[in-house]
Enzyme design. Structure first.
Site, short mmCIF file in Angstrom:
data_model
loop_
_atom_site.label_atom_id
_atom_site.label_comp_id
_atom_site.label_asym_id
_atom_site.label_seq_id
_atom_site.Cartn_x
_atom_site.Cartn_y
_atom_site.Cartn_z
N TYR A 195 0.90 -1.05 0.09
CA TYR A 195 0.03 0.07 -0.02
C TYR A 195 0.85 1.06 -0.08
O TYR A 195 1.53 1.46 -0.84
CB TYR A 195 -0.91 -0.05 1.13
CG TYR A 195 -2.11 0.87 0.92
CD1 TYR A 195 -2.78 0.85 0.01
CD2 TYR A 195 -2.23 1.96 2.10
CE1 TYR A 195 -3.82 1.88 -0.16
CE2 TYR A 195 -3.46 2.62 1.93
CZ TYR A 195 -4.26 2.74 0.80
OH TYR A 195 -5.23 3.48 0.49
N LYS A 237 -20.91 -19.42 -9.45
CA LYS A 237 -20.36 -19.31 -10.51
C LYS A 237 -18.80 -19.05 -10.23
O LYS A 237 -17.85 -19.32 -10.93
CB LYS A 237 -21.05 -18.32 -11.68
CG LYS A 237 -20.69 -18.23 -12.97
CD LYS A 237 -21.27 -19.63 -13.52
CE LYS A 237 -21.13 -19.72 -15.27
NZ LYS A 237 -22.08 -19.06 -15.93
N GLY A 250 -36.17 -19.18 -25.77
CA GLY A 250 -35.59 -18.28 -24.79
C GLY A 250 -34.27 -17.98 -25.16
O GLY A 250 -33.61 -18.32 -26.39
#
Length: 754
Positions: A40, A95, A197
Site C-alpha cells: 500500500y 459461478k 428463450g
C-alpha cells in the site's frame, strides 16, 4: 423428509463458518511492515504511475488480467425465475467458485438491482477498468440479447452471456458427436427446437454455424410452432419462423432427426418420440426435470442418442465444460472479445476430447470403467482435467488467428504446462520421466494380466508410447476383461504359460531354470512346474531378452513376487538388493530407502543402499542429496542404530567423496535446511536441500513412507527395486492404474539406462 434434509444441508453449507462460498486471498507476502509499505502506501504509488503512463500496464501490475466479473440482475435464475438481484447472489458466488476451481480465474460477483437495460449497460461500462472479462448471468430474454450485444460493442474486454452461449457450445459439441454416431450429416438433419428463450436462440444459431440448414429448423415457444404468419414476433423469434403446415410439437416432431429441449418437463411423450426418424437424437435439457426422462426415452427407442442437463444420467450438457476454459483462453491472450470463431473452436475441442481415452481419475470419480466414446459418452465429464489445456488452447489460438488478441502465445506446449500448474496438478518430475520413457519405449511384460487395473494401465502406456505391453494371464479371462471394459488391446500379445508347456520357448526356459537351480534341489520336472507360475515365466522372458522389463506384485505379497526374479536373474555382482520409493511432495520428489527388502541392514549394507540410491536417482537426471537418518544428531545419542549409521557415513566419506551425503541426523533437521545450518554448520548437507533419505532399518522406512502417503496425501511411486542384474519392478498390492503407469515409466527408464 428427503427434500427437507437436502434443504437443511444446503442452508448449512452456505452458512457454516464464514458465510458464503468465496473470499479474497492475498497473493503477495504481508508479514512485515516492509511488505505492507510495498503493498500500500508509499510503495503502491509506483505501479499507479506506470499504469497512468500506459493503461496496458494494469495487466502487469494488478489482478485485472485474471479477474472476471460475474454480473446479474437475478431476472432469470435457473429453475427459480425472477428472484431479484440480492437473492441471486448465492448463484453468482457459485459461478465464481467454478471459475476458480476449474480454471484458476478470480471472480468478483456483482448483483445489479435494476431491470432497466440502459442502466445495466452503463453500470457495467463504468466498471470496465476493474476487470479482464465479464460473464453475464441469469438475465431474462429479450433484454439479455441487447445487453450482451451492446457491451460486446462498447467494451474492449471479453463479454459473454453464459446462459446463451454456454449451453450452445456444449450441446453443439454433443450434436457433432451424436450425428457422427448416428450416421447423420449436420447439413441434412431436421431439427426441432422446443423453447425460444435466450439459450434456445443461441443454441440454434450455433447449430447453424456448425452446418445445420436454417430451412431444416422448426422452433416452438409456449404457444406452439413459431410461424411466419404471426405478425407480433420479436426479431429473435422471427429469425426461425416457418411457413410449413406445422402448429404443435406433435406435428413438428414427425420424421425429425433431432429434438432440442430447452423448455419444460415432460412435454415430449413416448408416442411423439416413436414418430421421429430412425436413430433419433434427443437433447432434453430442461432442469431439473427434462422434456422426457432418460430412462423413458431409452426404453421407448433403443436407437436414440440421449442427453440431458442432469448429472445422474449419461451425457450431461453442463456449461462448466465450457465457460471457465473459454475465459481462460481469452484472458491469456488478452482478447478484446469472445467472437464466434473462439466459441466454435471450443465446440470442436470439447467434441474431440470425447473421442480420446478417458483419464483414470475421471473413470474413478464416476465409478465407471466403461466410459468410452459412444451413445452414453458423447461429451466429456466435467472433471476431465484435459478440458483446461485443450479448450483454453483452442480458444486462445482462435483469438490470435482472428486478430482479437492483444498478446500471443508462441510455445503451446509450455502454455499447456503452465495451465496444469495453475491448478496444482502438474508434476514436472513425472512429466519429464514420461518424456524420457517415450523417447525409447521398451517391451514390458505384465505378470498379473487378468486384473482390470493392469490391462487399463497397459492400454495407457501403449497409447502414450511409453511401452510395448506383453500380457501374461488366462487368455479367455483377459479377453473377457478387455471386451467388458471396452479396452483397446487387440494387437497386444497375450501369453498363458499353462498353454505354452509344449512350446519351444517353454522348453528353453525350463532347461535354463533347471541348470540354474539344479544344485538348489530343482529337478527338470520341478523347473517345468515352476514355469506355470507367471512370475517365473516373466523373469525368464527378461533374462532371454524377449522382454526388457517386467511388472509384478499386483496380486501377491512382495516376497512371493520377488523370489522368482532373484532365483532366475539375481543381483548384480557384489550388490545388495534394496528398494526405494519416490514421494511426490509439494517441495519436489523425496526418495526413501530401503523401504521393502532389508530388515535391519548393517553399516556396510547401509553403504550399499546409499550408493544404489545415488546411482538410481542420477539415472533420473536428478542430483541426489542424501541424509542418513537416525534418532541421533552426529553422535548426540548412543546405541546400535546411531553407531552403524555413523560407520556407514565414515565409509562413504572416505571411499566415495563424490556422493553428497551426511549423517547420522534426525529427520526434522534433515529436511529443514535452515535448522540444519543453524545447529550443524559443519554438516556437508548445509548448502543443499536434502531429497534422499536413507533409513536405518526397514521398520522406520516402511512406516514413514506409508504415513506420508496417507496423512500427507502424497503420491508414492514405488517400490523401485535396486541392485538387480536386469530391470525388475514390483507393485504394491492393489495398486491404482496411475501407480502402475508410473511404475512402468520408471521400469522403462531403468531398461533404457542398461
Amino acid at each position: 423428509m428427503k427434500n427437507n434434509n437436502r434443504k437443511q444441508d444446503a442452508l448449512h453449507y452456505h452458512s457454516m463458518g464464514k458465510p458464503g462460498k468465496i473470499a479474497v486471498v492475498p497473493t503477495k507476502p504481508t508479514n512485515t511492515q516492509r511488505d505492507l509499505s510495498l503493498a500500500y502506501s508509499p510503495g503502491v504509488a509506483e505501479p499507479c504511475l506506470e499504469i497512468e503512463k500506459n493503461p496496458e500496464n494494469a495487466y502487469q501490475y494488478t489482478a485485472k488480467g485474471n479477474l472476471v466479473a460475474v454480473i446479474s440482475n437475478g431476472t432469470a435464475v435457473l429453475g427459480l425465475g425472477d428472484i431479484g438481484a440480492q437473492a441471486s447472489k448465492p448463484v453468482m458466488e457459485g459461478k465464481g467458485l467454478l471459475f476458480k476451481i476449474f480454471a484458476d480465474i478470480d471472480v468478483f460477483d456483482i448483483e445489479l438491482d435494476t431491470k432497466n437495460v440502459e442502466e445495466f449497460i452503463q453500470i457495467v461500462k463504468v466498471m470496465q477498468p476493474t476487470f479482464g472479462g465479464v460473464n453475464l448471468e441469469d438475465i431474462k430474454a429479450p433484454e439479455c440479447f441487447e445487453i450482451e450485444r451492446r457491451l460486446k460493442e462498447e467494451l474492449d474486454i471479453p463479454v459473454m452471456h453464459d446462459d446463451q452461449h454456454g449451453t450452445a457450445i456444449i450441446s453443439g459439441a454433443a450434436l457433432i458427436n451424436a450425428c457422427e454416431l448416428q450416421g447423420k450429416r449436420l447439413d441434412e438433419v431436421l431439427v426441432v427446437v422446443n423453447g425460444a428463450g435466450a439459450a434456445a436462440i443461441s443454441c440454434t444459431a450455433m447449430y447453424e454455424s456448425l452446418g445445420v440448414k436454417r430451412e431444416n429448423i422448426v422452433m416452438l415457444d409456449s404457444k406452439g410452432v413459431i410461424r411466419k404468419d404471426n405478425p407480433n414476433l420479436p426479431e429473435s423469434k422471427a429469425t426461425y419462423a416457418t411457413s410449413r403446415d406445422l402448429y404443435t410439437l406433435e406435428d413438428a416432431i414427425k420424421d425429425a432427426d433431432v429434438f432440442i429441449g430447452l423448455s419444460a418437463a415432460d412435454v415430449l411423450s413416448p408416442e411423439m418420440l416413436l414418430t421421429m426418424a430412425d436413430k433419433p437424437i434427443v437433447f432434453a435439457m430442461a432442469n431439473p426435470n427434462p422434456e422426457i426422462s432418460y430412462d423413458l426415452a431409452t426404453a421407448t427407442r433403443q436407437d436414440v442418442v440421449m442427453a440431458t442437463g442432469r448429472s445422474d444420467y449419461p451425457n450431461q450438457v453442463n456449461n462448466v465444460l465450457g465457460f471457465p476454459y473459454i475465459f481462460r483462453g481469452a484472458l491469456d491472450v488478452r482478447a478484446t472479445t469472445i467472437n464466434e470463431e473462439m466459441k466454435i473452436a471450443a465446440v470442436y475441442a470439447i467434441a474431440e476430447l470425447a473421442k480420446q481415452s478417458v483419464p483414470e481419475e475421471v473413470s474413478r470419480a464416476y465409478n465407471n470403467n466403461l466410459l468410452k466414446f459412444g451413445k452414453e459418452y458423447i461429451i466429456p465429464k466435467p472433471n476431465d482435467p484435459r478440458l483446461l489445456t485443450e479448450v483454453s488452447s483452442a480458444v486462445a489460438k482462435a483469438a490470435m488467428e482472428t486478430g482479437v488478441a492483444k498478446s500471443s502465445i508462441e510455445d503451446w506446449a509450455a502454455y499447456k504446462t503452465q495451465l496444469v500448474k495453475r491448478l496444482g496438478k502438474d508434476n514436472p518430475i513425472l512429466r519429464n520421466l514420461t518424456a524420457t520413457a517415450k523417447s525409447n519405449p521398451k517391451k514390458v511384460v505384465f505378470v498379473d494380466g487378468d486384473r482390470y487395473e493392469i490391462l487399463r494401465a497397459a492400454q495407457i502406456v501403449k497409447e502414450e508410447g511409453i511401452a510395448e505391453p506383453i500380457i501374461l494371464g488366462r487368455i479367455e479371462k483377459v479377453k473377457k476383461i478387455i471386451n467388458d471394459y471396452l479396452l483397446e488391446l487387440d494387437d497386444v500379445e497375450i501369453i498363458d504359460p499353462y498353454l505354452e508347456q509344449e512350446s519351444e520357448q517353454y522348453q528353453k526356459y525350463a532347461q535354463f531354470l533347471y541348470e540354474k537351480r539344479q544344485r538348489k534341489g530343482v529337478t527338470l520336472h520341478d523347473a517345468r512346474k515352476l514355469l506355470k507360475d507367471r512370475n517365473y515365466f516373466a523373469a525368464c522372458m527378461v533374462e532371454f531378452g524377449e522382454a526388457d522389463t517386467l511388472i509384478s506384485g499386483m496380486t501377491r505379497n512382495y516376497s512371493a513376487s520377488i523370489r522368482p526374479a532373484l532365483e532366475i536373474i539375481g543381483a548384480r555382482d557384489h550388490a545388495k538388493v534394496s528398494s526405494m520409493y519416490m514421494m511426490l511432495t509439494d517441495r519436489g520428489a523425496i526418495f526413501m530407502g530401503d523401504t521393502t527388502v532389508n530388515v535391519n541392514p548393517n553399516a556396510q549394507e547401509l553403504v550399499d543402499i546409499a550408493l544404489q540410491l545415488n546411482e538410481s536417482i542420477r539415472k533420473l537426471n536428478i542430483t541426489p542429496r542424501i541424509a542418513m537418518l537416525s534418532y541421533s544428531n552426529f553422535g548426540s545419542n548412543g546405541g546400535e542404530t546411531p553407531t552403524k549409521v555413523q560407520e556407514a557415513v565414515r565409509i562413504l566419506h572416505e571411499q566415495h567423496p563424490e556422493v553428497i551425503i551426511d549423517g547420522d541426523i534426525q529427520a526434522n533437521f534433515a529436511v529443514n535446511k535452515e535448522k540444519m545450518q543453524a545447529n550443524f554448520p559443519f554438516c556437508k548437507l548445509k548448502e543443499h536441500t536434502v531429497n534422499t533419505l536413507v533409513f536405518p532399518n526397514l521398520e522406520s522406512a516402511n512406516m514413514s513412507y506409508k504415513l506420508l502417503q496417507e496423512l500427507g496425501n502424497i503420491e508414492a511411486v514405488g517400490p523401485i527395486l535396486l541392485g538387480m542384474k536386469k530391470p525388475i519392478h514390483l507393485l504394491q498390492l492393489d495398486s491404482s492404474v496411475r501407480e502402475i503407469v508410473n511404475m512402468v515409466t520408471i521400469a522403462v527408464i531403468d531398461a533404457q539406462t542398461r
